[in-house]
Design a protein around this motif. Structure first.
Motif, PDB file in Angstrom:
ATOM      1  N   VAL A  66      -1.374   1.867   0.346  1.00 34.88           N
ATOM      2  CA  VAL A  66      -0.541   1.278   1.396  1.00 34.88           C
ATOM      3  C   VAL A  66       0.761   0.764   0.772  1.00 34.88           C
ATOM      4  CG1 VAL A  66      -2.478   0.669   2.882  1.00 34.88           C
ATOM      5  CG2 VAL A  66      -1.716  -0.951   1.127  1.00 34.88           C
ATOM      6  N   PHE A  67       1.755   0.513   1.622  1.00 35.29           N
ATOM      7  CA  PHE A  67       3.019   0.020   1.091  1.00 35.29           C
ATOM      8  C   PHE A  67       3.761  -0.798   2.137  1.00 35.29           C
ATOM      9  CE2 PHE A  67       4.735   3.573   3.418  1.00 35.29           C
ATOM     10  CZ  PHE A  67       6.067   3.252   3.667  1.00 35.29           C
ATOM     11  N   GLU A  68       4.778  -1.497   1.672  1.00 34.63           N
ATOM     12  CA  GLU A  68       5.708  -2.211   2.545  1.00 34.63           C
ATOM     13  C   GLU A  68       7.123  -2.011   2.019  1.00 34.63           C
ATOM     14  OE1 GLU A  68       5.555  -4.149   5.393  1.00 34.63           O
ATOM     15  OE2 GLU A  68       3.485  -3.443   5.584  1.00 34.63           O
ATOM     16  N   GLY A  69       8.056  -1.873   2.939  1.00 30.75           N
ATOM     17  CA  GLY A  69       9.471  -1.907   2.602  1.00 30.75           C
ATOM     18  C   GLY A  69      10.018  -3.232   3.106  1.00 30.75           C
ATOM     19  N   ILE A  70      10.674  -3.989   2.244  1.00 28.68           N
ATOM     20  CA  ILE A  70      11.111  -5.346   2.579  1.00 28.68           C
ATOM     21  C   ILE A  70      12.572  -5.510   2.168  1.00 28.68           C
ATOM     22  CG2 ILE A  70      10.534  -7.799   2.359  1.00 28.68           C
ATOM     23  CD1 ILE A  70       7.831  -6.909   1.127  1.00 28.68           C
ATOM     24  N   ARG A  71      13.340  -6.250   2.937  1.00 27.55           N
ATOM     25  CA  ARG A  71      14.755  -6.442   2.626  1.00 27.55           C
ATOM     26  C   ARG A  71      15.012  -7.784   1.953  1.00 27.55           C
ATOM     27  NH1 ARG A  71      18.436  -2.854   5.118  1.00 27.55           N
ATOM     28  NH2 ARG A  71      20.050  -4.036   4.027  1.00 27.55           N
ATOM     29  N   ILE A  72      16.062  -7.792   1.146  1.00 26.04           N
ATOM     30  CA  ILE A  72      16.565  -9.007   0.515  1.00 26.04           C
ATOM     31  C   ILE A  72      17.960  -9.255   1.075  1.00 26.04           C
ATOM     32  CG2 ILE A  72      17.059 -10.191  -1.661  1.00 26.04           C
ATOM     33  CD1 ILE A  72      15.577  -7.682  -2.978  1.00 26.04           C
ATOM     34  N   TYR A  73      18.178 -10.440   1.621  1.00 20.09           N
ATOM     35  CA  TYR A  73      19.488 -10.818   2.116  1.00 20.09           C
ATOM     36  C   TYR A  73      19.898 -12.134   1.457  1.00 20.09           C
ATOM     37  CZ  TYR A  73      18.697  -7.448   5.923  1.00 20.09           C
ATOM     38  OH  TYR A  73      18.451  -6.314   6.659  1.00 20.09           O
ATOM     39  N   HIS A  74      21.039 -12.116   0.793  1.00 24.75           N
ATOM     40  CA  HIS A  74      21.587 -13.322   0.174  1.00 24.75           C
ATOM     41  C   HIS A  74      20.571 -13.999  -0.750  1.00 24.75           C
ATOM     42  CE1 HIS A  74      24.832 -12.682   2.991  1.00 24.75           C
ATOM     43  NE2 HIS A  74      23.954 -12.693   3.984  1.00 24.75           N
ATOM     44  N   ILE A 107       0.651  12.067  14.220  1.00 28.12           N
ATOM     45  CA  ILE A 107      -0.809  12.061  14.088  1.00 28.12           C
ATOM     46  C   ILE A 107      -1.386  11.084  15.110  1.00 28.12           C
ATOM     47  CG2 ILE A 107      -2.739  11.488  12.565  1.00 28.12           C
ATOM     48  CD1 ILE A 107      -0.954  12.298  10.218  1.00 28.12           C
ATOM     49  N   PRO A 108      -2.323  11.504  15.940  1.00 30.68           N
ATOM     50  CA  PRO A 108      -2.828  10.631  17.002  1.00 30.68           C
ATOM     51  C   PRO A 108      -3.630   9.446  16.470  1.00 30.68           C
ATOM     52  CG  PRO A 108      -4.081  12.678  16.923  1.00 30.68           C
ATOM     53  CD  PRO A 108      -2.921  12.855  15.992  1.00 30.68           C
ATOM     54  N   PRO A 109      -3.624   8.332  17.184  1.00 32.11           N
ATOM     55  CA  PRO A 109      -4.328   7.122  16.746  1.00 32.11           C
ATOM     56  C   PRO A 109      -5.811   7.330  16.509  1.00 32.11           C
ATOM     57  CG  PRO A 109      -2.823   6.610  18.531  1.00 32.11           C
ATOM     58  CD  PRO A 109      -2.873   8.103  18.428  1.00 32.11           C
ATOM     59  N   GLU A 110      -6.421   8.265  17.249  1.00 31.20           N
ATOM     60  CA  GLU A 110      -7.851   8.506  17.046  1.00 31.20           C
ATOM     61  C   GLU A 110      -8.128   9.202  15.716  1.00 31.20           C
ATOM     62  OE1 GLU A 110      -6.518  11.521  20.296  1.00 31.20           O
ATOM     63  OE2 GLU A 110      -6.033   9.482  19.627  1.00 31.20           O
ATOM     64  N   CYS A 111      -7.078   9.713  15.068  1.00 27.39           N
ATOM     65  CA  CYS A 111      -7.215  10.321  13.736  1.00 27.39           C
ATOM     66  C   CYS A 111      -6.776   9.352  12.640  1.00 27.39           C
ATOM     67  CB  CYS A 111      -6.391  11.603  13.646  1.00 27.39           C
ATOM     68  SG  CYS A 111      -6.931  12.907  14.765  1.00 27.39           S
ATOM     69  N   LEU A 112      -5.682   8.651  12.856  1.00 25.34           N
ATOM     70  CA  LEU A 112      -5.187   7.668  11.887  1.00 25.34           C
ATOM     71  C   LEU A 112      -4.351   6.643  12.637  1.00 25.34           C
ATOM     72  CD1 LEU A 112      -4.895   6.822   8.886  1.00 25.34           C
ATOM     73  CD2 LEU A 112      -2.783   8.166   8.832  1.00 25.34           C
ATOM     74  N   ASP A 113      -4.785   5.394  12.608  1.00 27.30           N
ATOM     75  CA  ASP A 113      -4.084   4.339  13.333  1.00 27.30           C
ATOM     76  C   ASP A 113      -2.666   4.185  12.783  1.00 27.30           C
ATOM     77  OD1 ASP A 113      -3.191   1.705  14.286  1.00 27.30           O
ATOM     78  OD2 ASP A 113      -5.267   1.442  14.930  1.00 27.30           O
ATOM     79  N   PRO A 114      -1.637   4.284  13.629  1.00 26.65           N
ATOM     80  CA  PRO A 114      -0.250   4.208  13.157  1.00 26.65           C
ATOM     81  C   PRO A 114       0.126   2.832  12.611  1.00 26.65           C
ATOM     82  CG  PRO A 114      -0.327   4.151  15.549  1.00 26.65           C
ATOM     83  CD  PRO A 114      -1.714   4.491  15.090  1.00 26.65           C
ATOM     84  N   ARG A 115      -0.703   1.832  12.862  1.00 27.39           N
ATOM     85  CA  ARG A 115      -0.414   0.499  12.333  1.00 27.39           C
ATOM     86  C   ARG A 115      -0.719   0.401  10.841  1.00 27.39           C
ATOM     87  NH1 ARG A 115      -3.660  -2.683  16.910  1.00 27.39           N
ATOM     88  NH2 ARG A 115      -4.986  -0.863  16.539  1.00 27.39           N
ATOM     89  N   ILE A 116      -1.437   1.384  10.317  1.00 27.50           N
ATOM     90  CA  ILE A 116      -1.685   1.440   8.871  1.00 27.50           C
ATOM     91  C   ILE A 116      -0.451   2.038   8.204  1.00 27.50           C
ATOM     92  CG2 ILE A 116      -3.128   2.398   7.039  1.00 27.50           C
ATOM     93  CD1 ILE A 116      -5.363   2.701   9.143  1.00 27.50           C
ATOM     94  N   LYS A 117       0.195   1.258   7.357  1.00 26.17           N
ATOM     95  CA  LYS A 117       1.393   1.767   6.668  1.00 26.17           C
ATOM     96  C   LYS A 117       0.924   2.386   5.354  1.00 26.17           C
ATOM     97  CE  LYS A 117       6.201   0.351   5.890  1.00 26.17           C
ATOM     98  NZ  LYS A 117       6.802   1.324   6.813  1.00 26.17           N
TER      99      LYS A 117
END
Length: 283
Positions: free
Chosen positions: A30-38, A139-149
């Protein structure tokens, strides 16, 4: 550049993981993309919460707690002296055998990269972008939940290739049932009769952190917001349309499948939300 791997820092040319890591072999992680501001990490707690939710859903036990992870992210930003930039936080299943069975992976790998990112030139935030509908379905949710990053983005990449080959900046992805899901790396919003509409995460869209932020900003303006089943018709006939994402922020969409959205210019609510978002991250 100093890259964090399992508690240690490495120069870019020396940052290595095993070729037997299941994140590489199978996109298992799994992963996350996160921003840095100032110099500050934007929405860190929300991103870390989603990371751990995604990991739990795929039965991946991250080898550090939430506070330790937050501290590691902040420390990596500080070590790289990054005032404005992008964080890629990755947790893979770890080193294992060539078989699919994740039980061969004894310890997950944690990677934190801090770098620069710019997906769109500044002029497109004022003029808007053109997008097309990809033939590649989400990919449909019944195959892979889109909330999983997850690390497996091949579905989105194939749609992105279609967009590039057609001369567009982004591709709109549909569900297998023909509803709007999301773009390849961004959520999609439509404005119709002063209502803000976007697809529901359970129907094929990632529950984006920027997406949630836009909901909050719109509600603060008294704008009605709703998650809805949307078809291409709803975007073609929209008063305004825009995309949201951590890296992209808010990007106006002015043309979809050779159809001009409204008058072909970024709408007033879109521009107002862009201004609100930029004020928020600068605060």
């Amino acid at each position: 550049m100093k890259i964090y791997i399992d508690g240690k820092y490495y120069d870019r040319e020396n940052a290595r993981i095993s070729v037997f890591d299941h994140g590489l072999l199978y996109g298992d992680g799994v992963f996350e993309g996160i921003r840095i501001y100032h110099g500050k990490v934007f929405k860190l707690k929300e991103h870390i919460r989603r990371l751990y939710d995604s990991a739990k859903t795929i039965a991946l036990e991250i080898p550090m707690n939430v506070r330790e992870m937050e501290k590691a992210v902040i420390e990596t930003v500080e070590i790289n002296s990054k005032e404005n930039g992008y964080i890629r936080l990755v947790v893979t299943r770890g080193d294992g055998s060539l078989g699919l069975d994740p039980s061969s992976c004894k310890k997950p790998t944690v990677i934190i990269i801090v770098d620069d990112i710019q997906l769109y030139p500044e002029e497109l935030y004022k003029k808007g972008v053109k997008i097309v509908t990809a033939s590649t379905r989400r990919i449909p949710p019944e195959c892979l939940d889109p909330r999983i990053k997850s690390l497996n983005y091949l579905n989105n990449i194939l749609a992105k290739i279609e967009a590039r080959r057609s001369g567009a900046k982004e591709a709109l992805m549909l569900t297998t049932g023909g509803l709007i899901a999301e773009c390849t790396a961004d959520n999609i919003f439509a404005v119709k009769e002063e209502r803000l509409l976007t697809p529901h995460p359970c129907k094929g869209a990632l529950d984006g952190v920027t997406r949630r932020t836009v909901f909050a900003l719109a509600k603060a303006r008294g704008i009605e917001c709703a998650e809805a089943d949307l078809c291409q018709y709803d975007l073609y006939a929209a008063d305004e349309c825009f995309m949201t994402g951590t890296a992209a922020e808010l990007v106006p969409v002015v043309e979809i499948d050779d159809r001009i959205v409204a008058d072909g210019k970024p709408g007033p609510l879109t521009l107002a939300l862009i201004e609100d978002f930029r004020k928020l991250v600068a605060a």
